[in-house]
Motif scaffolding. Sequence first.
Motif, PDB file in Angstrom:
ATOM      1  N   GLU A   1      17.363   6.371  -2.837  1.00 15.63           N
ATOM      2  CA  GLU A   1      16.620   5.337  -3.564  1.00 15.63           C
ATOM      3  C   GLU A   1      17.571   4.394  -4.300  1.00 15.63           C
ATOM      4  O   GLU A   1      17.345   3.176  -4.348  1.00 15.63           O
ATOM      5  N   TRP A   2      18.640   4.932  -4.873  1.00 21.52           N
ATOM      6  CA  TRP A   2      19.617   4.079  -5.540  1.00 21.52           C
ATOM      7  C   TRP A   2      20.323   3.157  -4.547  1.00 21.52           C
ATOM      8  O   TRP A   2      20.578   1.979  -4.857  1.00 21.52           O
ATOM      9  N   LEU A   3      20.606   3.662  -3.358  1.00 21.32           N
ATOM     10  CA  LEU A   3      21.239   2.814  -2.331  1.00 21.32           C
ATOM     11  C   LEU A   3      20.315   1.676  -1.912  1.00 21.32           C
ATOM     12  O   LEU A   3      20.763   0.532  -1.747  1.00 21.32           O
ATOM     13  N   PHE A   4      19.022   1.986  -1.774  1.00 23.25           N
ATOM     14  CA  PHE A   4      18.070   0.924  -1.432  1.00 23.25           C
ATOM     15  C   PHE A   4      17.966  -0.091  -2.571  1.00 23.25           C
ATOM     16  O   PHE A   4      17.809  -1.292  -2.327  1.00 23.25           O
ATOM     17  N   TRP A   5      18.038   0.385  -3.803  1.00 19.86           N
ATOM     18  CA  TRP A   5      17.994  -0.556  -4.925  1.00 19.86           C
ATOM     19  C   TRP A   5      19.211  -1.474  -4.900  1.00 19.86           C
ATOM     20  O   TRP A   5      19.093  -2.682  -5.139  1.00 19.86           O
ATOM     21  N   LEU A   6      20.383  -0.924  -4.623  1.00 23.00           N
ATOM     22  CA  LEU A   6      21.593  -1.737  -4.544  1.00 23.00           C
ATOM     23  C   LEU A   6      21.497  -2.765  -3.426  1.00 23.00           C
ATOM     24  O   LEU A   6      22.024  -3.878  -3.532  1.00 23.00           O
ATOM     25  N   LEU A   7      20.803  -2.398  -2.333  1.00 25.19           N
ATOM     26  CA  LEU A   7      20.633  -3.315  -1.201  1.00 25.19           C
ATOM     27  C   LEU A   7      19.464  -4.276  -1.413  1.00 25.19           C
ATOM     28  O   LEU A   7      19.212  -5.141  -0.561  1.00 25.19           O
ATOM     29  N   ARG A   8      18.751  -4.106  -2.523  1.00 22.67           N
ATOM     30  CA  ARG A   8      17.571  -4.917  -2.816  1.00 22.67           C
ATOM     31  C   ARG A   8      16.570  -4.830  -1.665  1.00 22.67           C
ATOM     32  O   ARG A   8      16.105  -5.823  -1.103  1.00 22.67           O
ATOM     33  N   CYS A   9      16.226  -3.591  -1.320  1.00 27.50           N
ATOM     34  CA  CYS A   9      15.372  -3.338  -0.170  1.00 27.50           C
ATOM     35  C   CYS A   9      14.428  -2.180  -0.490  1.00 27.50           C
ATOM     36  O   CYS A   9      14.785  -1.255  -1.217  1.00 27.50           O
ATOM     37  N   GLU A  10      13.208  -2.250   0.046  1.00 29.16           N
ATOM     38  CA  GLU A  10      12.268  -1.144  -0.108  1.00 29.16           C
ATOM     39  C   GLU A  10      12.319  -0.258   1.131  1.00 29.16           C
ATOM     40  O   GLU A  10      12.325  -0.741   2.257  1.00 29.16           O
ATOM     41  N   ARG A  11      12.338   1.024   0.902  1.00 28.54           N
ATOM     42  CA  ARG A  11      12.317   1.979   2.002  1.00 28.54           C
ATOM     43  C   ARG A  11      10.981   1.880   2.739  1.00 28.54           C
ATOM     44  O   ARG A  11       9.930   1.751   2.106  1.00 28.54           O
ATOM     45  N   PRO A  12      10.980   1.934   4.079  1.00 30.34           N
ATOM     46  CA  PRO A  12       9.706   1.891   4.818  1.00 30.34           C
ATOM     47  C   PRO A  12       8.785   3.026   4.381  1.00 30.34           C
ATOM     48  O   PRO A  12       9.253   4.106   4.000  1.00 30.34           O
ATOM     49  N   MET A  13       7.487   2.774   4.446  1.00 31.60           N
ATOM     50  CA  MET A  13       6.523   3.798   4.061  1.00 31.60           C
ATOM     51  C   MET A  13       6.759   5.062   4.879  1.00 31.60           C
ATOM     52  O   MET A  13       6.999   5.010   6.077  1.00 31.60           O
ATOM     53  N   ASP A  14       6.679   6.193   4.199  1.00 32.21           N
ATOM     54  CA  ASP A  14       6.897   7.473   4.853  1.00 32.21           C
ATOM     55  C   ASP A  14       5.945   7.635   6.035  1.00 32.21           C
ATOM     56  O   ASP A  14       4.769   7.266   5.975  1.00 32.21           O
ATOM     57  N   LYS A  15       6.425   8.219   7.114  1.00 26.39           N
ATOM     58  CA  LYS A  15       5.654   8.331   8.349  1.00 26.39           C
ATOM     59  C   LYS A  15       4.411   9.204   8.175  1.00 26.39           C
ATOM     60  O   LYS A  15       3.387   8.979   8.832  1.00 26.39           O
ATOM     61  N   VAL A  16       4.478  10.195   7.305  1.00 19.83           N
ATOM     62  CA  VAL A  16       3.316  11.042   7.052  1.00 19.83           C
ATOM     63  C   VAL A  16       2.166  10.205   6.529  1.00 19.83           C
ATOM     64  O   VAL A  16       1.046  10.242   7.045  1.00 19.83           O
ATOM     65  N   GLN A  17       2.440   9.421   5.510  1.00 13.32           N
ATOM     66  CA  GLN A  17       1.405   8.596   4.893  1.00 13.32           C
ATOM     67  C   GLN A  17       0.966   7.484   5.829  1.00 13.32           C
ATOM     68  O   GLN A  17      -0.231   7.222   5.988  1.00 13.32           O
ATOM     69  N   PHE A  18       1.942   6.833   6.488  1.00 12.92           N
ATOM     70  CA  PHE A  18       1.620   5.704   7.366  1.00 12.92           C
ATOM     71  C   PHE A  18       0.717   6.150   8.515  1.00 12.92           C
ATOM     72  O   PHE A  18      -0.307   5.523   8.796  1.00 12.92           O
ATOM     73  N   ASP A  19       1.076   7.224   9.194  1.00 16.27           N
ATOM     74  CA  ASP A  19       0.281   7.691  10.329  1.00 16.27           C
ATOM     75  C   ASP A  19      -1.098   8.149   9.902  1.00 16.27           C
ATOM     76  O   ASP A  19      -2.086   7.949  10.618  1.00 16.27           O
ATOM     77  N   SER A  20      -1.196   8.765   8.720  1.00 10.26           N
ATOM     78  CA  SER A  20      -2.499   9.206   8.227  1.00 10.26           C
ATOM     79  C   SER A  20      -3.435   8.025   8.039  1.00 10.26           C
ATOM     80  O   SER A  20      -4.619   8.084   8.366  1.00 10.26           O
ATOM     81  N   ILE A  21      -2.902   6.933   7.519  1.00  8.13           N
ATOM     82  CA  ILE A  21      -3.707   5.738   7.282  1.00  8.13           C
ATOM     83  C   ILE A  21      -4.109   5.074   8.599  1.00  8.13           C
ATOM     84  O   ILE A  21      -5.277   4.765   8.830  1.00  8.13           O
ATOM     85  N   ILE A  22      -3.144   4.867   9.481  1.00 11.18           N
ATOM     86  CA  ILE A  22      -3.404   4.142  10.729  1.00 11.18           C
ATOM     87  C   ILE A  22      -4.323   4.923  11.653  1.00 11.18           C
ATOM     88  O   ILE A  22      -5.133   4.361  12.376  1.00 11.18           O
ATOM     89  N   GLN A  23      -4.223   6.258  11.602  1.00 13.97           N
ATOM     90  CA  GLN A  23      -5.083   7.083  12.450  1.00 13.97           C
ATOM     91  C   GLN A  23      -6.465   7.286  11.856  1.00 13.97           C
ATOM     92  O   GLN A  23      -7.285   8.024  12.406  1.00 13.97           O
ATOM     93  N   GLY A  24      -6.699   6.642  10.707  1.00 21.63           N
ATOM     94  CA  GLY A  24      -8.036   6.651  10.136  1.00 21.63           C
ATOM     95  C   GLY A  24      -8.382   7.900   9.375  1.00 21.63           C
ATOM     96  O   GLY A  24      -9.556   8.257   9.237  1.00 21.63           O
ATOM     97  N   ASP A  25      -7.372   8.615   8.874  1.00 17.39           N
ATOM     98  CA  ASP A  25      -7.629   9.816   8.078  1.00 17.39           C
ATOM     99  C   ASP A  25      -8.093   9.379   6.698  1.00 17.39           C
ATOM    100  O   ASP A  25      -7.320   8.898   5.885  1.00 17.39           O
ATOM    101  N   SER A  26      -9.376   9.545   6.441  1.00 16.94           N
ATOM    102  CA  SER A  26      -9.927   9.072   5.175  1.00 16.94           C
ATOM    103  C   SER A  26      -9.551   9.963   4.002  1.00 16.94           C
ATOM    104  O   SER A  26      -9.665   9.565   2.852  1.00 16.94           O
ATOM    105  N   LEU A  27      -9.111  11.186   4.306  1.00 21.24           N
ATOM    106  CA  LEU A  27      -8.746  12.106   3.235  1.00 21.24           C
ATOM    107  C   LEU A  27      -7.236  12.275   3.218  1.00 21.24           C
ATOM    108  O   LEU A  27      -6.677  13.135   3.875  1.00 21.24           O
ATOM    109  N   ILE A  28      -6.571  11.426   2.464  1.00 19.59           N
ATOM    110  CA  ILE A  28      -5.131  11.507   2.310  1.00 19.59           C
ATOM    111  C   ILE A  28      -4.867  12.127   0.950  1.00 19.59           C
ATOM    112  O   ILE A  28      -4.914  11.465  -0.067  1.00 19.59           O
TER     113      ILE A  28
END
Length: 371
Positions: free
Chosen positions: A326-353
């Motif tokens: 997280e500190w390296l991303f802050w130094l690069l002024r960049c946000e880390r991509p959304m975690d794949k667990v959360q992203f896939d849950s949302i895109i696959q329509g899992d209403s209970l995250i």
Amino acid sequence: MSKPDEIPALSYILEPALVASLLTVGCLWNRRKPSEIIQAHNVSGTTPIPTNSSTDNSWNWKEMKFFIWKVKVPSNERFRMNFFSRFLGMFPFLLEVWYWLLTYWIYQIARAIQALTMGSDFRVLAEKHARQLITIEKILHIDIELGLQRFVMKKAWLLTFFNKTYAMVHIPATIAFMAYSYRYFSPLIFQSTRRTLVLCNCLAFIVFSSWPCMPPRLLPYEEFGYVDTLHAGKAASIWTTNKFQNQLAAFPSLHFGYSFVIGLSLFIYSPHKLVRAISLFYPLLILLVIMATANHYILDAVGGFFVTIVAHRINRLVLNLRPIEEWLFWLLRCERPMDKVQFDSIIQGDSLITASHRDMSQRPLISGSPE
């Protein structure tokens, strides 16, 4: 051993090009659509702070765990609209590429330093350990390496195939597996597998640094009869021939350790029947190859197996390094991509995250959480 001038000049172009192509294909294959990224952020309820806002504050803190301590790290949501953040959000596999390159080069540099600094005593010790392994194998009646090599050497096509497999397959197969598993495995399974492979390198380095072992091909031919088929046949690649290569790191075998993780993971988790059907042949092939080319003993493979087991059991330790990330991303002024667990849950329509599934990679060492 082969010398650099014995390797075809085209190999210096084609071999890196193959690796670069596989990494590029992996990034394109696992890209995210901009509409899905917007949807994921909207559903997750995270809204970036506009960079031109009067409330803009780069020191928005959040707590993370760093081994036994809780530390504060800056939140990087404010950088979400930066070009680099958006590009990385569309191609999240780039993060895996960078992690793989970081792991690979740290491992290679550490081995190179060891290769350049070890003295003659180190080689004597390595030969002593090799003789010990051979003695143990003879007691157990599993000293099959020499017989296997002599059988393979009678068949020119098989010897060529084994040589090329050892020299050319390990790195491309690992990259292809990472791209495939990122796309088709459960996110939690992929993360666990990736961390396991990283720790395999760390554990193996500790072992062969403290317990060097000479491979069969370097033992005195007059006494043991092993032939360095890979180099004598000029089948080496740029990955196996350089002066920085530690030649005294036979035990444990990462070639087999990696192939075991890859083969077993594909057998258990692949959604494709054909892949599952042939997956276990890969570690079997690598086992035969490393012995037939006199690069490893069968006990090296056993060592590689146990390294993978230990690495898998402790793989979540790697999550404790997330504050550094997280500190390296802050130094690069960049946000880390959304975690794949959360992203896939949302895109696959899992209403209970549930909270337990939100950004698992930020939750180190949680008792009872999925592996």
